[in-house]
Scaffold this active site. Sequence first.
Site, short mmCIF file in Angstrom:
data_model
loop_
_atom_site.label_atom_id
_atom_site.label_comp_id
_atom_site.label_asym_id
_atom_site.label_seq_id
_atom_site.Cartn_x
_atom_site.Cartn_y
_atom_site.Cartn_z
N HIS A 192 12.02 21.95 17.89
CA HIS A 192 11.45 20.67 18.28
C HIS A 192 11.40 19.78 17.04
O HIS A 192 10.91 20.20 15.99
CB HIS A 192 10.03 20.83 18.82
CG HIS A 192 9.27 19.54 18.94
ND1 HIS A 192 9.52 18.63 19.95
CD2 HIS A 192 8.30 18.99 18.17
CE1 HIS A 192 8.72 17.58 19.79
NE2 HIS A 192 7.97 17.78 18.72
N SER B 198 7.87 6.07 18.30
CA SER B 198 7.96 7.48 18.65
C SER B 198 9.41 7.91 18.81
O SER B 198 10.20 7.25 19.50
CB SER B 198 7.20 7.74 19.95
OG SER B 198 7.33 9.08 20.35
N ASN C 107 14.22 18.07 21.70
CA ASN C 107 14.15 19.52 21.66
C ASN C 107 15.57 20.07 21.82
O ASN C 107 16.35 19.56 22.63
CB ASN C 107 13.27 20.05 22.78
CG ASN C 107 11.85 19.51 22.69
OD1 ASN C 107 11.19 19.64 21.66
ND2 ASN C 107 11.38 18.89 23.76
N ASP D 235 11.97 9.05 24.50
CA ASP D 235 11.92 7.95 23.52
C ASP D 235 13.29 7.59 22.98
O ASP D 235 13.46 6.50 22.43
CB ASP D 235 11.01 8.34 22.35
CG ASP D 235 9.56 8.51 22.78
OD1 ASP D 235 9.06 7.65 23.52
OD2 ASP D 235 8.94 9.51 22.38
N SER E 20 10.35 15.81 15.74
CA SER E 20 9.74 14.53 16.09
C SER E 20 9.17 13.90 14.84
O SER E 20 9.02 14.54 13.80
CB SER E 20 8.64 14.71 17.14
OG SER E 20 7.54 15.42 16.60
N SER F 221 0.80 -1.24 0.00
CA SER F 221 0.00 0.00 0.00
C SER F 221 0.83 1.28 0.00
O SER F 221 0.34 2.35 0.38
CB SER F 221 -0.96 0.03 1.20
OG SER F 221 -1.85 -1.06 1.15
N GLY G 121 6.15 12.32 15.02
CA GLY G 121 4.69 12.33 15.18
C GLY G 121 4.07 10.97 15.40
O GLY G 121 2.86 10.81 15.19
N ARG G 122 4.85 9.98 15.84
CA ARG G 122 4.31 8.65 16.06
C ARG G 122 4.18 8.36 17.55
O ARG G 122 4.67 9.10 18.40
CB ARG G 122 5.21 7.61 15.39
CG ARG G 122 5.25 7.70 13.87
CD ARG G 122 6.19 6.65 13.30
NE ARG G 122 6.25 6.70 11.86
CZ ARG G 122 5.51 5.94 11.05
NH1 ARG G 122 4.64 5.08 11.57
NH2 ARG G 122 5.63 6.03 9.74
#
Length: 354
Positions: free
Chosen positions: A216, A226, A230, A268, A218, A180, A220-221
């Site tokens: 910042h 994740s 920062n 994380d 990231s 997909s 976004g998970r």
Amino acid sequence: MTFLSTQALQKWPTSKMLCTLSFLAAYTVPAAYAETYDQCLLRGIKSADGTLTLQALRAQCLSATGHEAVPADNGKSEENENKDLLADRIKSERATRNNPFTISPHKPNYLLPLSYATSIDHDHWGTDNGNLQGHLSPAEIKFQISIKAPVATGIFQGKGDLYVAYTNTSWWQAYNIDNSSPFRETNHEPEAFLIFPMHQNVFGLNLRATAVGISHQSNGRAGGLSRGWNRVYANFILEKDNFYMSFKPWWRIPEKKKEYPGDAEGDDNPDIVDYMGYGELHFGYKMGDYNLGLMVRNNLRSENKGAIQLDWTFPINQRFKGYVQYFNGYGESLIDYNDSVSRISAGIMLTDWL
């Protein structure tokens, strides 16, 4: 003429006055602001009390129309400034920063439909994350969108501009049709920074700007995928002839340790500095319409953990450039910050550093 007065100006022929004003405007502001600048000069001339110097009047009108006055004793005329490597970008951004319909580029914007990595870590992609473990393609589409907008200008005695910016870098498994065509990774980086234009000689280079900011970054998970951190950073931008460089040290803002597995507020990636280091260097060299770039990032505590990126752009037409990018090392993306990646990509560049 050292001083302007109403009585003296009344003796000037109207045509001579207008020609003089047009000449001054053409050599002090971009064309986009010429009419406003002319009006400011005319108002100043009409209301002059005989003690206002021409230099002071020009400085007032530059400030009133949103431009920075260049000190008379800085040893650089407008003609000489046009020869600086960064001058075109600086002038373009100044000319459009008050236009609400214009958003300026921040970092390079590009689309690389041909991107191939020699190694992609499959360990993150188990059954809980789309069951893509062992099914990721080394061929991807990589692209970056990076924009900025001014919030305030001249906030420290007429110096220093505050900007906000956003950069999105994505790795899209577009050719992985059987699964997909998912987006394998997207990194988001909002930031805010103050930038101060400068003209200082530093070890034979011209220091054109200094910036300080907060960032910042990231993906976004959530859960096991994740990643984020920062930073507070400074950035020093220098140039000489056809060469430019950027020295960008940073300091990671500490996060609290995870108290238990799945702690959403915990760190994380506690060891990210071990791989991303404490800063990076960018070098660039312009050869006519061709640009060569080099990014170097290294952890001083470990010679084996770092990264290098080589860039080459060349003209296609007036709007687009061809772009070839080679990356080797750690930290190309947040999901793979602690995995070494070697990637070659090709496509188009929409906006370059210069």
